[in-house]
Design an enzyme around this catalytic site. Sequence first.
Site, PDB file in Angstrom:
ATOM      1  CE1 TYR A  95      -4.519  -0.939  -0.237  1.00 22.86           C
ATOM      2  CE2 TYR A  95      -3.340  -3.013   0.627  1.00 22.86           C
ATOM      3  CZ  TYR A  95      -4.517  -2.391  -0.028  1.00 22.86           C
ATOM      4  OH  TYR A  95      -5.631  -3.049  -0.259  1.00 22.86           O
ATOM      5  CD  GLU A 136      -6.776  -5.936   0.808  1.00 27.44           C
ATOM      6  OE1 GLU A 136      -5.412  -5.853   1.280  1.00 27.44           O
ATOM      7  OE2 GLU A 136      -7.233  -5.072   0.089  1.00 27.44           O
ATOM      8  NE  ARG A 205      -4.940 -13.790 -17.274  1.00 27.60           N
ATOM      9  CZ  ARG A 205      -3.636 -13.324 -17.210  1.00 27.60           C
ATOM     10  NH1 ARG A 205      -3.141 -12.896 -15.939  1.00 27.60           N
ATOM     11  NH2 ARG A 205      -2.824 -12.831 -18.065  1.00 27.60           N
ATOM     12  N   PRO A 397     -11.510  -6.412 -13.226  1.00 23.19           N
ATOM     13  CG  PRO A 397      -9.804  -4.737 -13.812  1.00 23.19           C
ATOM     14  CD  PRO A 397     -10.566  -5.845 -14.368  1.00 23.19           C
TER      15      PRO A 397
END
Length: 401
Positions: A95, A136, A205, A397
């Site tokens: 981050y 998270e 993926r 997304p």
Amino acid sequence: MLNPKTIEIIKSTVPVLEKHGKEITTRFYQMLFEDHPELLNIFNQTNQKTGRQQTALANAVYAAAAYIDKLETIIPVVKQIAHKHRSIGIKPEHYPIVGKYLLLAIEDVVKDVPKEVIEAWGEAYGVIADIFIQTEHEMYVEAAEKEGGWKDYKPFAISRKVKESDLITSIYLKPKDGKPTASFLSGQYISVRVNIPGDEHTHIRQYSLSDAPNGEYYRITIKRESEEKATLGAVSNYLHDQLKEGDSIEISAPAGEFVLDQTTDKPLVLISGGVGVTPLMSMMKVSAKEQPNRDITFIQAARSGRHIALDKEIQEITNGISRKHLICYETPTAEDIEAQSFDKEGYITSQWLNDVISDKAADYYLCGPIPFMKAVYQMLLEIGVQEEAIHYELFGPHEKL
């Protein structure tokens, strides 16, 4: 919490972000990958090439600015993105890097940005990043502590490959450590991480789980990209052509917010386009088993009988009074016509949906290519379905229909 002055400054930048958002995020990714090429092992380069990732980030930044004084309103989006981040392995240390280059990109694109604006955005980013990091963290803990669960990636063996159609193959995955598979919610996905020979970076993926939880294996059902899209379908082509039964791949624990609501017994309408059948297949199996009295209508659209997948499985489950399976072929083959194996030729229409859906007060779940999704979504609204009753999954997304 942010002070009123910071909030005022952030909200004042909304028009700038609306105008330059895509340009800022495009420059952000350029600068980020130039200085931190190791992050190419995490980010989906297909979404980078198509511009979808840049657009998605621009939309997220714009939303953060617009709702900076009411961040609770974007929590649902935060959770969806956090699921994706946990699935691919985003960690707290990423981050500060992202924040640094986002601010640099703003300064680079929007010339002569006042220092107080950059400082305000730095402060706001810190608050938003903390929300993601905490969300998270909870997801990482939950995934690891669940029975059969694990943290990050775990090796699974390909126990079986089944060709479902000309372009679609199901892959069955079993844990190499011999332990049971962790349970999941129908509609969720896993991330697959592979190293393709000749490629410098790792590929990750997401693929929806196409079977009900069973404790023994996970099943993913994937479409091979056509030859002209081979550079954008590197992973699907690798899984189809290079990996065989007995080979192993790494996957992360199931994730995702697009899940079946089993707190209601309202009729269930599932509408899939192409390989979008995968999460809906899992939903159907779970509902049929755990809610045996719930009415189910599964509408499956495909190009033809050569391109449809899992239809025989669906037909077996819908072979009952309260369940219905309808197939729409865009261009049926001569064999399809001779066998009368479909219910509608051409595209799905609002009139046809109005005719075949007996109870409009149902719960609707959609999945498929974006143009298909947008069209069906609008059709459902046209025939009187309430917006809140329509649930959907878009590949890649986060976007809105």
